[in-house]
Write an enzyme that holds these catalytic residues in place. Structure first.
Site, PDB file in Angstrom:
ATOM      1  CB  CYS A  10      -2.620   3.420  -5.834  1.00 29.72           C
ATOM      2  SG  CYS A  10      -4.037   2.771  -5.109  1.00 29.72           S
ATOM      3  CB  CYS A  25      -0.761  -0.167   1.174  1.00 29.42           C
ATOM      4  SG  CYS A  25      -1.867   1.148   1.424  1.00 29.42           S
TER       5      CYS A  25
HETATM    6  N1  DGL Z   1      -3.900   0.629  -2.578  1.00 26.77           N
HETATM    7  C1  DGL Z   1      -3.601   1.601  -1.444  1.00 26.77           C
HETATM    8  C2  DGL Z   1      -2.297   2.328  -2.148  1.00 26.77           C
HETATM    9  O1  DGL Z   1      -1.583   1.607  -2.743  1.00 26.77           O
HETATM   10  C3  DGL Z   1      -4.449   2.186  -1.078  1.00 26.77           C
HETATM   11  C4  DGL Z   1      -5.704   2.940  -1.716  1.00 26.77           C
HETATM   12  C5  DGL Z   1      -6.678   3.489  -1.087  1.00 26.77           C
HETATM   13  O2  DGL Z   1      -7.213   2.923  -0.248  1.00 26.77           O
HETATM   14  O3  DGL Z   1      -7.009   4.820  -1.186  1.00 26.77           O
HETATM   15  O4  DGL Z   1      -2.171   3.729  -1.667  1.00 26.77           O
END
Ligand code: DGL
Length: 266
Positions: A190, A74
């Site tokens: 993301c 994340c």
């Molecule tokens: N997939 C996550 C990231 O890489 C979080 C995305 C989210 O929940 O806004 O930041």
């Protein structure tokens, strides 16, 4: 039955599965516990302080469950809470930002790296700072980053919607300012976004290098030298929200069943 060494991997939702897939490919002897904080997705719409608190709880839970290392699958967690978790975790913690920025700084031809991310990650400036640091470290000359907050993308992916006119229109709107700026390299900032890569690749064209951080995160985990012991490999999924929703969307995105998925509220 002995279980092979366990790695804790987490994200706000299904996005971190793009990282977990690469980790499993690169380290077939390790076991994984994946935590998706689906009761709180998207993180990108929340306050930074709240997200750090959520991540703190998830990391403590994964370590208590026996994880030998933590992988922040994340970008938001890496941007906001990496230093915090590193300050108290007794086990190694792997983030995403440094790995992805290093690869992008080395890939860019004109020193212009675009970053698509959620609004929190984009506002943190973490990628821009890390790109400069990596360029200095590797003596690459001037490398600049420009991050665009893309709040519409995570909800598409959490619904399993990864193509179609609405997805294309949103991606075009987010890519245009980066294209005008002259980005020749694009970081998928993301972990949800690799699921949009087929559509995005067509949109940006072959001249733009797309960086999916998952590959570099897997290499970093390999460098810890875990996974040499014998044992039966296991993968399990935990979510804070509805396990059936996660199993359904995850299976649709990965093209294979995901099980077991259980609900664990922290
Ligand atoms: N997939 C996550 C990231 O890489 C979080 C995305 C989210 O929940 O806004 O930041």
């Amino acid at each position: 039955m002995t279980t092979s060494e366990l790695i804790g991997v987490f994200d706000s939702g299904v996005g971190g599965l793009t990282v977990a897939e690469r980790l499993q490919e690169a380290l077939p002897a390790l076991s994984f516990i994946y935590y998706g904080d689906t009761a709180h997705v998207p993180y990108g719409d929340r306050e930074a302080k709240e997200v750090v608190g959520l991540i703190d709880k998830i990391c403590r839970h994964l370590l208590q469950s026996g994880a030998q290392a933590l992988v922040m699958a994340c970008n938001t967690s890496s941007a906001l809470a990496y230093e915090h978790v590193l300050s108290w975790s007794p086990r190694p913690v792997i983030g995403i930002i440094a790995e992805a920025a290093e690869a992008a700084a080395q890939a860019t031809r004109e020193g212009k790296v675009g970053i698509m991310a959620n609004p929190l990650t984009a506002a943190s400036g973490a990628y821009e700072r890390e790109l400069v640091r990596q360029a200095e470290r590797h003596e690459l000359g001037c490398v600049e980053g420009k991050a665009i907050g893309c709040p519409r993308l995570v909800p598409f992916i959490e619904r399993g919607e990864v193509e179609g006119p609405a997805v294309e229109e949103a991606l075009r709107a987010y890519w245009q300012p980066l294209e005008r700026w002259g980005a020749d390299t694009l970081i998928l900032g993301c972990t949800h976004y690799p699921f949009l890569r087929p559509v995005l690749s067509k949109l940006v064209g072959p001249e733009v290098t797309i960086i999916d951080p998952a590959y570099y995160v897997a290499k970093r985990l390999q460098s810890l030298g875990l996974g040499n012991g014998a044992g039966q490999r296991q993968i399990s999924y935990q979510v804070s929200g509805d396990p059936q929703d996660f199993a359904r969307v995850g299976a649709q995105l990965l093209g294979r069943p995901l099980e077991p998925v259980i609900q664990v509220k922290l």
